[in-house]
Write a protein that holds these residues in place. Sequence first.
Motif, short mmCIF file in Angstrom:
data_model
loop_
_atom_site.label_atom_id
_atom_site.label_comp_id
_atom_site.label_asym_id
_atom_site.label_seq_id
_atom_site.Cartn_x
_atom_site.Cartn_y
_atom_site.Cartn_z
N GLU A 136 0.88 -1.18 0.00
CA GLU A 136 0.00 0.00 0.00
C GLU A 136 0.91 1.22 0.00
OE1 GLU A 136 -3.58 0.55 1.00
OE2 GLU A 136 -4.18 -1.54 0.98
N ASP A 137 0.75 2.08 -0.99
CA ASP A 137 1.55 3.29 -1.10
C ASP A 137 0.67 4.51 -0.88
OD1 ASP A 137 4.00 2.01 -1.82
OD2 ASP A 137 3.28 1.81 -3.88
N PRO A 138 1.22 5.57 -0.27
CA PRO A 138 0.45 6.80 -0.10
C PRO A 138 0.11 7.42 -1.46
CG PRO A 138 2.51 6.86 1.17
CD PRO A 138 2.56 5.65 0.29
N VAL A 139 -1.15 7.81 -1.59
CA VAL A 139 -1.63 8.54 -2.77
C VAL A 139 -2.56 9.61 -2.22
CG1 VAL A 139 -2.91 8.43 -4.93
CG2 VAL A 139 -1.50 6.48 -4.24
N GLY A 140 -2.12 10.86 -2.26
CA GLY A 140 -2.92 11.93 -1.67
C GLY A 140 -3.11 11.68 -0.18
N ASP A 141 -4.37 11.72 0.26
CA ASP A 141 -4.70 11.50 1.67
C ASP A 141 -5.02 10.05 1.98
OD1 ASP A 141 -4.38 14.21 2.17
OD2 ASP A 141 -6.51 14.67 1.82
N ASP A 142 -4.76 9.15 1.07
CA ASP A 142 -5.13 7.74 1.24
C ASP A 142 -3.93 6.88 0.85
OD1 ASP A 142 -6.68 5.49 1.75
OD2 ASP A 142 -8.23 5.98 0.27
N THR A 143 -4.13 5.58 0.85
CA THR A 143 -3.15 4.65 0.31
C THR A 143 -3.85 3.74 -0.68
OG1 THR A 143 -3.53 2.99 2.03
CG2 THR A 143 -1.79 4.62 2.45
N TYR A 144 -3.10 3.27 -1.66
CA TYR A 144 -3.61 2.34 -2.65
C TYR A 144 -2.61 1.20 -2.81
CZ TYR A 144 -7.32 5.45 -4.22
OH TYR A 144 -8.45 6.22 -4.27
N PRO A 145 -3.12 -0.02 -3.04
CA PRO A 145 -2.20 -1.12 -3.29
C PRO A 145 -1.60 -1.03 -4.69
CG PRO A 145 -4.48 -1.91 -3.19
CD PRO A 145 -4.51 -0.44 -2.96
N HIS A 146 -0.32 -1.35 -4.77
CA HIS A 146 0.40 -1.41 -6.04
C HIS A 146 1.15 -2.73 -6.08
CE1 HIS A 146 0.41 3.23 -5.78
NE2 HIS A 146 -0.55 2.83 -6.60
N VAL A 147 1.15 -3.37 -7.25
CA VAL A 147 1.84 -4.64 -7.45
C VAL A 147 3.10 -4.36 -8.26
CG1 VAL A 147 1.67 -6.98 -8.36
CG2 VAL A 147 -0.37 -5.87 -7.39
N TYR A 148 4.25 -4.76 -7.72
CA TYR A 148 5.54 -4.43 -8.32
C TYR A 148 6.11 -5.56 -9.17
CZ TYR A 148 5.42 -0.07 -5.87
OH TYR A 148 5.05 1.18 -5.45
N GLY A 149 5.33 -5.95 -10.16
CA GLY A 149 5.74 -6.97 -11.11
C GLY A 149 4.51 -7.53 -11.79
N PRO A 150 4.70 -8.42 -12.76
CA PRO A 150 3.57 -9.01 -13.46
C PRO A 150 2.71 -9.83 -12.50
CG PRO A 150 5.64 -9.50 -14.59
CD PRO A 150 5.99 -8.90 -13.27
N ILE A 151 1.41 -9.70 -12.62
CA ILE A 151 0.49 -10.48 -11.79
C ILE A 151 0.36 -11.86 -12.42
CG2 ILE A 151 -1.90 -10.70 -10.99
CD1 ILE A 151 -2.00 -7.60 -10.95
N ASN A 152 0.78 -12.88 -11.69
CA ASN A 152 0.61 -14.25 -12.17
C ASN A 152 -0.89 -14.56 -12.24
OD1 ASN A 152 1.51 -13.90 -9.32
ND2 ASN A 152 0.68 -15.97 -9.08
N ALA A 153 -1.31 -15.15 -13.36
CA ALA A 153 -2.74 -15.36 -13.61
C ALA A 153 -3.41 -16.20 -12.52
CB ALA A 153 -2.94 -16.01 -14.98
N ASP A 154 -2.67 -17.12 -11.89
CA ASP A 154 -3.31 -17.94 -10.87
C ASP A 154 -3.54 -17.20 -9.55
OD1 ASP A 154 -0.59 -17.92 -10.21
OD2 ASP A 154 -0.53 -20.04 -9.68
N ALA A 155 -3.05 -15.98 -9.43
CA ALA A 155 -3.37 -15.15 -8.26
C ALA A 155 -4.73 -14.47 -8.42
CB ALA A 155 -2.29 -14.09 -8.04
#
Length: 110
Positions: free
Chosen positions: A80-99
């Motif tokens: 979860e990274d800060p974005v403005g006054d909130d946080t948002y999840p960010h994925v740091y690589g390709p999302i494997n399809a089975d996830a």
Amino acid sequence: MTDQTRVIFHVATAADWRAALAAGEYTTSTIGVSLEQEGFIHAARGDQWEHVRRRYYAEVNEPLALLVIDVARLDPPWREDPVGDDTYPHVYGPINADAVVAAVPLAPFG
């Protein structure tokens, strides 16, 4: 999925999701922007994804899908990274399809 499963969400074009299924991984950061260009894949919590869809995808005329991502199954790191006054999840690589435990079709606006 159990109550202990933590999920995050990503709004995707149906075409991008189909391509990811064929390739085994999802690499679109947000509409029209790749993981390589952005450095991460944008995601949202359950209380955020509808706002993200309205704000960034309201004018999209192609079919969309809500990807439900089980973070315990993710191969790449995420946070979860800060974005403005909130946080948002960010994925740091390709999302494997089975996830991706579900790809829910989203009805068009209007």
